[in-house]
Design a protein around this motif. Sequence first.
Motif, PDB file in Angstrom:
ATOM      1  N   GLN A  18       9.109   4.198 -10.929  1.00  0.00           N
ATOM      2  CA  GLN A  18       7.763   3.615 -10.943  1.00  0.00           C
ATOM      3  C   GLN A  18       7.791   2.166 -11.382  1.00  0.00           C
ATOM      4  OE1 GLN A  18       4.703   6.032 -12.943  1.00  0.00           O
ATOM      5  NE2 GLN A  18       6.071   7.780 -12.728  1.00  0.00           N
ATOM      6  N   GLN A  36       6.711  -1.028  -9.074  1.00  0.00           N
ATOM      7  CA  GLN A  36       5.529  -1.800  -9.453  1.00  0.00           C
ATOM      8  C   GLN A  36       5.855  -3.250  -9.804  1.00  0.00           C
ATOM      9  OE1 GLN A  36       4.121   0.811 -12.605  1.00  0.00           O
ATOM     10  NE2 GLN A  36       2.443   1.533 -11.328  1.00  0.00           N
ATOM     11  N   GLU A  83       3.714   9.582 -10.186  1.00  0.00           N
ATOM     12  CA  GLU A  83       2.915   9.864 -11.375  1.00  0.00           C
ATOM     13  C   GLU A  83       2.452  11.324 -11.386  1.00  0.00           C
ATOM     14  OE1 GLU A  83      -0.153   6.987 -11.083  1.00  0.00           O
ATOM     15  OE2 GLU A  83       1.024   5.364 -12.004  1.00  0.00           O
ATOM     16  N   ALA A  84       2.088  11.833 -10.204  1.00  0.00           N
ATOM     17  CA  ALA A  84       1.650  13.236 -10.122  1.00  0.00           C
ATOM     18  C   ALA A  84       2.806  14.183 -10.452  1.00  0.00           C
ATOM     19  CB  ALA A  84       1.111  13.516  -8.726  1.00  0.00           C
ATOM     20  N   ARG A 130       3.444  14.160 -14.177  1.00  0.00           N
ATOM     21  CA  ARG A 130       2.468  14.973 -14.913  1.00  0.00           C
ATOM     22  C   ARG A 130       2.796  16.463 -14.805  1.00  0.00           C
ATOM     23  NH1 ARG A 130      -1.233  11.189 -12.761  1.00  0.00           N
ATOM     24  NH2 ARG A 130      -1.734  12.630 -11.054  1.00  0.00           N
ATOM     25  N   GLN A 140       0.832  -1.203   0.000  1.00  0.00           N
ATOM     26  CA  GLN A 140       0.000   0.000   0.000  1.00  0.00           C
ATOM     27  C   GLN A 140       0.868   1.254   0.000  1.00  0.00           C
ATOM     28  OE1 GLN A 140      -2.732  -0.255   3.288  1.00  0.00           O
ATOM     29  NE2 GLN A 140      -3.854  -1.993   2.423  1.00  0.00           N
ATOM     30  N   GLN A 178       2.391   1.727  -3.386  1.00  0.00           N
ATOM     31  CA  GLN A 178       1.404   2.228  -4.333  1.00  0.00           C
ATOM     32  C   GLN A 178       1.174   3.726  -4.138  1.00  0.00           C
ATOM     33  OE1 GLN A 178       0.175   0.469  -6.906  1.00  0.00           O
ATOM     34  NE2 GLN A 178      -0.637   2.437  -7.569  1.00  0.00           N
ATOM     35  N   GLN A 179       1.198   4.176  -2.885  1.00  0.00           N
ATOM     36  CA  GLN A 179       1.063   5.608  -2.617  1.00  0.00           C
ATOM     37  C   GLN A 179       2.222   6.390  -3.229  1.00  0.00           C
ATOM     38  OE1 GLN A 179       0.710   5.979   1.631  1.00  0.00           O
ATOM     39  NE2 GLN A 179      -1.366   5.134   1.699  1.00  0.00           N
ATOM     40  N   GLN A 180       3.436   5.840  -3.086  1.00  0.00           N
ATOM     41  CA  GLN A 180       4.591   6.508  -3.657  1.00  0.00           C
ATOM     42  C   GLN A 180       4.527   6.523  -5.183  1.00  0.00           C
ATOM     43  OE1 GLN A 180       6.761   8.213  -1.817  1.00  0.00           O
ATOM     44  NE2 GLN A 180       5.501   7.597  -0.077  1.00  0.00           N
ATOM     45  N   VAL A 181       4.035   5.434  -5.776  1.00  0.00           N
ATOM     46  CA  VAL A 181       3.875   5.386  -7.232  1.00  0.00           C
ATOM     47  C   VAL A 181       2.909   6.464  -7.689  1.00  0.00           C
ATOM     48  CG1 VAL A 181       2.978   4.006  -9.141  1.00  0.00           C
ATOM     49  CG2 VAL A 181       4.493   2.953  -7.467  1.00  0.00           C
ATOM     50  N   SER A 182       1.829   6.635  -6.944  1.00  0.00           N
ATOM     51  CA  SER A 182       0.855   7.675  -7.282  1.00  0.00           C
ATOM     52  C   SER A 182       1.489   9.064  -7.204  1.00  0.00           C
ATOM     53  CB  SER A 182      -0.349   7.593  -6.337  1.00  0.00           C
ATOM     54  OG  SER A 182      -0.995   6.345  -6.464  1.00  0.00           O
ATOM     55  N   LYS A 183       2.341   9.282  -6.196  1.00  0.00           N
ATOM     56  CA  LYS A 183       3.016  10.567  -6.070  1.00  0.00           C
ATOM     57  C   LYS A 183       3.992  10.794  -7.218  1.00  0.00           C
ATOM     58  CE  LYS A 183       2.684  10.766  -1.032  1.00  0.00           C
ATOM     59  NZ  LYS A 183       3.425  10.782   0.255  1.00  0.00           N
TER      60      LYS A 183
END
Length: 262
Positions: free
Chosen positions: A214, A218, A186-187, A190, A176, A179-184
Motif C-alpha cells: 500500500q 500510494q 485495505e479490505a 481488515r 485510478q 487506488q482501486q488496488q489499494v482499496s482492495k
Amino acid sequence: MITELNQYVFRWLLWWRTREALMWAVRGLAGGRSAGLALSLVSRLTPFQSVPALIAWSLALAFAGLALAGGASFFWPRSTLAAARAFDRLFALAERVSTALEFAASPKDVPAWLLSDQAADALAAARRVNLRRHLPFEFRRGEGLAAFGLAVALALSLYLPNPQQGLLAQRSALQQAIQQQVSKLEAIQRQIEENPNLTEEQKQQLTQPLKEAQQTLQEGKLTQEQAVSVLQSAAQQLQQLSDPQAEQKAQAGEPKSRLLAI
C-alpha cells in the motif's frame, strides 16, 4: 464656493479613476490571458493539466487579471489636494484649484478677501473644464489588438490536438487503477486483522507485506508494470507466510486470490 470646488475635484477624480480602471482592466485581462497561454504551452511540453482544467485556469487568470488591475487602479489612494494639483496641470488651470484648496485648508493665514477671490476664480475656471475633451475614454488600438491576439493564441493552444493529453489520460487511468488496488489491499488487511483464528503475531506477519505494498503504491510514481510487480511481490510473500500451517494457508489463500493485476 469651496464646497462646490471640492465637488468638481471629486467628479474629475471619479472620471479619472473610471478611465484609468478601464484602461488597466484591459491590460490586466491581457496579462491573465498571457499567464493562461503560458500554462497551455507548458502542457504541450509535459503532461501538466487536462484541457478542461486548463480552460478553467485560463478563465480564472483572465478575470483575476482584469479585476485586480482595474480594481487597484480605481481604488488607488489619491488625496484631494494631490488630485487638484494634477488637474491644474492637466486642464491648464494655472494652479487655481489647488491654491484655493490650500488657502481653504489654512484660512487663518490668508486674508478673507484673498480667500474669497481665489475660490471664485478657481470655481469659474473649474466650470469651464470640458472633461470629455481633456480626458476622453480612448481605445488604444495596439493594446486592443494585443489582447485579441492573445485570446486567439490561447484558444488555438487549447483547441489544437495536444499529444501530452494522451499521456495524461493514461496516468490518470493508472492512478485510478492503483487506488482501486489499494482499496482492495485495505479490505484484505481488515479481514486478516479481524480473523479470530490468527494470533497477533500471525496477523502482523500477514499484514506487513500488504502495508508495504500500500505504501509503495500510494507514495511512488509507478508505471503499470511496476504496480503489477508490487502486487505480485505482496502475493508471493503472503503465500510464503501461509505455507507453514494449513489453517493459515486457508486464511491467506483468500487474500492472495484478491491481489488482482492492474
